[in-house]
Design a protein around this motif. Sequence first.
Motif, PDB file in Angstrom:
ATOM      1  N   ASP B  24       0.606  -1.243  -0.173  1.00  0.00           N
ATOM      2  CA  ASP B  24       0.036  -0.111   0.076  1.00  0.00           C
ATOM      3  C   ASP B  24       0.779   1.351   0.061  1.00  0.00           C
ATOM      4  N   LEU B  25       1.609   1.666  -1.011  1.00  0.00           N
ATOM      5  CA  LEU B  25       2.104   2.834  -1.355  1.00  0.00           C
ATOM      6  C   LEU B  25       1.063   4.012  -1.990  1.00  0.00           C
ATOM      7  N   ASP B  26       0.899   4.759  -1.651  1.00  0.00           N
ATOM      8  CA  ASP B  26      -0.002   5.745  -2.389  1.00  0.00           C
ATOM      9  C   ASP B  26       0.672   6.290  -3.579  1.00  0.00           C
ATOM     10  N   ASP B  27      -0.301   6.686  -4.479  1.00  0.00           N
ATOM     11  CA  ASP B  27       0.348   7.187  -5.815  1.00  0.00           C
ATOM     12  C   ASP B  27       1.492   7.828  -5.721  1.00  0.00           C
ATOM     13  N   GLU B  57      -0.768  -6.464  -2.201  1.00  0.00           N
ATOM     14  CA  GLU B  57      -1.919  -7.250  -2.378  1.00  0.00           C
ATOM     15  C   GLU B  57      -2.897  -6.859  -3.745  1.00  0.00           C
ATOM     16  N   ILE B  58      -2.407  -5.659  -4.054  1.00  0.00           N
ATOM     17  CA  ILE B  58      -3.041  -5.158  -5.282  1.00  0.00           C
ATOM     18  C   ILE B  58      -2.301  -4.611  -6.149  1.00  0.00           C
TER      19      ILE B  58
END
Lengths: 134, 125
Positions: B24-27, B57-58
């Motif tokens: 979960d890195l943000d943009d 995960e995504i």
Amino acid sequence: MKERAASVALRTSNDVAFARQAAAKAMAAINASPIKRTKFVTAVSEIARNAVIYGRGGIITFEQVGPAGQRRVVAICEDRGPGINDVDAALKDGFTTGKSLGLGLGGAKRLVDRFEIVSSLRSGTRVTLECGAR
Amino acid sequence: MYDNASPVPIMTINGCVIVAIRDDLDDQEIVSLQDQLVEEVARRSAHGVVIDISSLEIVDTFAGRMLAAMAQMARVMNARTIIVGMRPAVAMTLVELGMTLDGVETALNADRAIDTITGDRTKES
């Protein structure tokens, strides 16, 4: 039966990450399979980013619905944007008004069990995503 | 500079720039990671880049586009990019999204990726 709603305000790209976390949590709560969880969280990521980039921000709400054993997660994302002129065109792969690949909206539709989009030039865009556990 | 410090540690081993992306890195973090990887390739005259995405995960269209762009930039700088550790659910999701990750090589694990990259170099010299 509806319960345990969670909402995430969407203003920045960091909020898109929060929306992904909330989506993952909701899918974990219905014991979703890894593949369903990944598909749903990815779809939420696309829709939430659209709300931030094109929709001037908005809010996404997650609910768990349905009887025990058939629980599903419903996400409703509402933005305050200018609306989508031609929803059918926007759902086609390759359509973009920005710099993206134009796969987000149509891709999100393919990733979930139910997809609904309502857009008006006055009140913005509302996208509903629904996904079961298996 | 600390405020621009990568949220993800980057290291270079044997001419390979190696990075393990945390979940979960943000943009914005993805974009800054891309900048730092390219800079690291130049600074270390690296032959390859190995990106471990096993904790992701995504991979959505934004992250996928950044990975593909990263591979293209590295190629322009004569470095090969190999992505390792893609989860099965991520692979299935990318296909349904229609993301083909053109020009991005994949390997099962970092060991094989490094072997591939350093093996190439031995042949050249």
